[in-house]
Design an enzyme around this catalytic site. Sequence first.
Site, short mmCIF file in Angstrom:
data_model
loop_
_atom_site.label_atom_id
_atom_site.label_comp_id
_atom_site.label_asym_id
_atom_site.label_seq_id
_atom_site.Cartn_x
_atom_site.Cartn_y
_atom_site.Cartn_z
N PRO A 1 0.83 -1.20 0.00
CA PRO A 1 0.00 0.00 0.00
C PRO A 1 0.87 1.27 0.00
O PRO A 1 1.89 1.32 0.67
CB PRO A 1 -0.83 -0.11 1.28
CG PRO A 1 -0.28 -1.26 2.05
CD PRO A 1 0.59 -2.07 1.15
N GLY B 1 3.82 3.62 5.33
CA GLY B 1 4.91 3.22 6.23
C GLY B 1 5.52 1.87 5.91
O GLY B 1 6.36 1.38 6.67
N LEU B 2 5.12 1.25 4.78
CA LEU B 2 5.67 -0.07 4.44
C LEU B 2 6.73 0.00 3.35
O LEU B 2 7.14 -1.03 2.80
CB LEU B 2 4.55 -1.03 4.02
CG LEU B 2 3.51 -1.36 5.11
CD1 LEU B 2 2.55 -2.45 4.61
CD2 LEU B 2 4.15 -1.80 6.40
N GLY B 3 7.17 1.21 3.04
CA GLY B 3 8.31 1.35 2.13
C GLY B 3 7.97 1.17 0.66
O GLY B 3 8.83 0.76 -0.12
N SER B 4 6.72 1.52 0.27
CA SER B 4 6.32 1.25 -1.12
C SER B 4 7.21 1.98 -2.13
O SER B 4 7.63 1.40 -3.13
CB SER B 4 4.85 1.55 -1.32
OG SER B 4 4.65 2.77 -1.92
N ALA C 1 10.37 3.05 -1.86
CA ALA C 1 11.72 2.48 -1.93
C ALA C 1 11.69 1.10 -2.59
O ALA C 1 12.61 0.73 -3.32
CB ALA C 1 12.32 2.39 -0.53
N ALA C 2 10.62 0.35 -2.36
CA ALA C 2 10.54 -1.00 -2.94
C ALA C 2 10.35 -0.93 -4.46
O ALA C 2 10.98 -1.68 -5.21
CB ALA C 2 9.40 -1.79 -2.30
N ASP D 1 14.75 3.23 4.74
CA ASP D 1 13.87 2.44 3.86
C ASP D 1 14.67 1.79 2.74
O ASP D 1 14.57 0.58 2.51
CB ASP D 1 12.77 3.33 3.25
CG ASP D 1 11.65 3.63 4.22
OD1 ASP D 1 11.86 3.47 5.42
OD2 ASP D 1 10.56 4.03 3.76
O1 PMV Z 1 8.38 6.20 4.94
P1 PMV Z 1 8.03 5.79 6.32
O2 PMV Z 1 6.64 6.10 6.70
O3 PMV Z 1 8.47 4.40 6.65
O4 PMV Z 1 8.92 6.74 7.28
C1 PMV Z 1 10.28 6.58 7.35
C2 PMV Z 1 10.75 6.79 8.71
C3 PMV Z 1 11.05 8.21 9.14
O5 PMV Z 1 11.98 8.07 10.22
C4 PMV Z 1 9.81 8.91 9.66
C5 PMV Z 1 11.67 9.06 8.04
C6 PMV Z 1 13.07 8.63 7.66
O6 PMV Z 1 13.52 9.10 6.60
O7 PMV Z 1 13.73 7.88 8.38
#
Ligand code: PMV
Length: 314
Positions: A100, A104-107, A109-110, A151
């Site tokens: 999704p 916060g699950l790294g979509s 970057a993945a 990420d």
């Molecule tokens: O992209 P997210 O929602 O996994 O956030 C990453 C984590 C943070 O610490 C909030 C931002 C970062 O760049 O580390």
Amino acid sequence: MIPRPVHSSAPGKVILFGEHAVVYGEPAVAVPVTEVEARASVVPAQMGRGLTLVASDLGESFALNRAPEGEPLALAARLTLDFLGVSPPDATLTVRSTIPIASGLGSGAAVSTALVRALAHFFGQALEPAEVSTLVYEVEKIHHGTPSGIDNTVIAYERPVYFVHGVPSGPVPLSVGAPFSLLIGDTGLPSPTRRLVSSVRARREQDRTECDAILKRIGSIARRGRRAVEAGQVRRLGPLMTENHRLLVELGVSSSALDALVDAAREAGALGSKLSGAGQGGNMLALIPPSAGGRVERALRDAGAVRVIRTAVG
Ligand code: PMV
């Protein structure tokens, strides 16, 4: 090179300890989540067609040479081609993902990782995780503004990591002393990383002493969390996760939807729970004993989770 279709993938991720504090030099612990993934394929096209990028989930398709400067897929492709020292191939590069978006699950970057790997693979090259991570980090700047790099690191290395921003020796791969299970509960609400990172920055500018004290306590939890993961002390992880959540609430990045899931999980028997990622929406984590998995999952759904993923670490 004989052009032939190639396929690559990359997992999602969750942050076990240390989000936000990791942006300010504190450590964090993150693990890949293989139950969700991004995929990329590169298929040869007719000579002279150039490289076409297709984001199939979004129904978008465009030529690389017409893509605007800040378009993330185009940036990932351009960086990879420059790194490999090659010109855009005549091919169609398609990305799709079950992760999704903005949760916060790294979509982001993945998707970038799968794309970088597929393009390198198309040219017969397998890049090192550190090389993939460095390329994807540049694309992450579009999504995050000032990303810590956690990420792209956990996703490119595809293993649990202890991460500190800017350490030249790179991330520390974590050995997991005893396996443990997590439930990942989704609020279904978007979690805008860039906005939440900015809001923490604004808060820190207003009250640096108080904010830094919270960030340092989160860092100390990440250090203890790392030791517990390595030592296989699973029961110690739960209270550390719950304490990490409490500090994120103090930092102002939780929300009523996240708190409802975090509380429901513990009331149903989770050993600990916390939001994961930037916060406000997105996903939370619950550490579950094998006997309580079903009960916690039901409690999460009753408390509003739109999806629950079960994953094992180690
Ligand atoms: O992209 P997210 O929602 O996994 O956030 C990453 C984590 C943070 O610490 C909030 C931002 C970062 O760049 O580390």
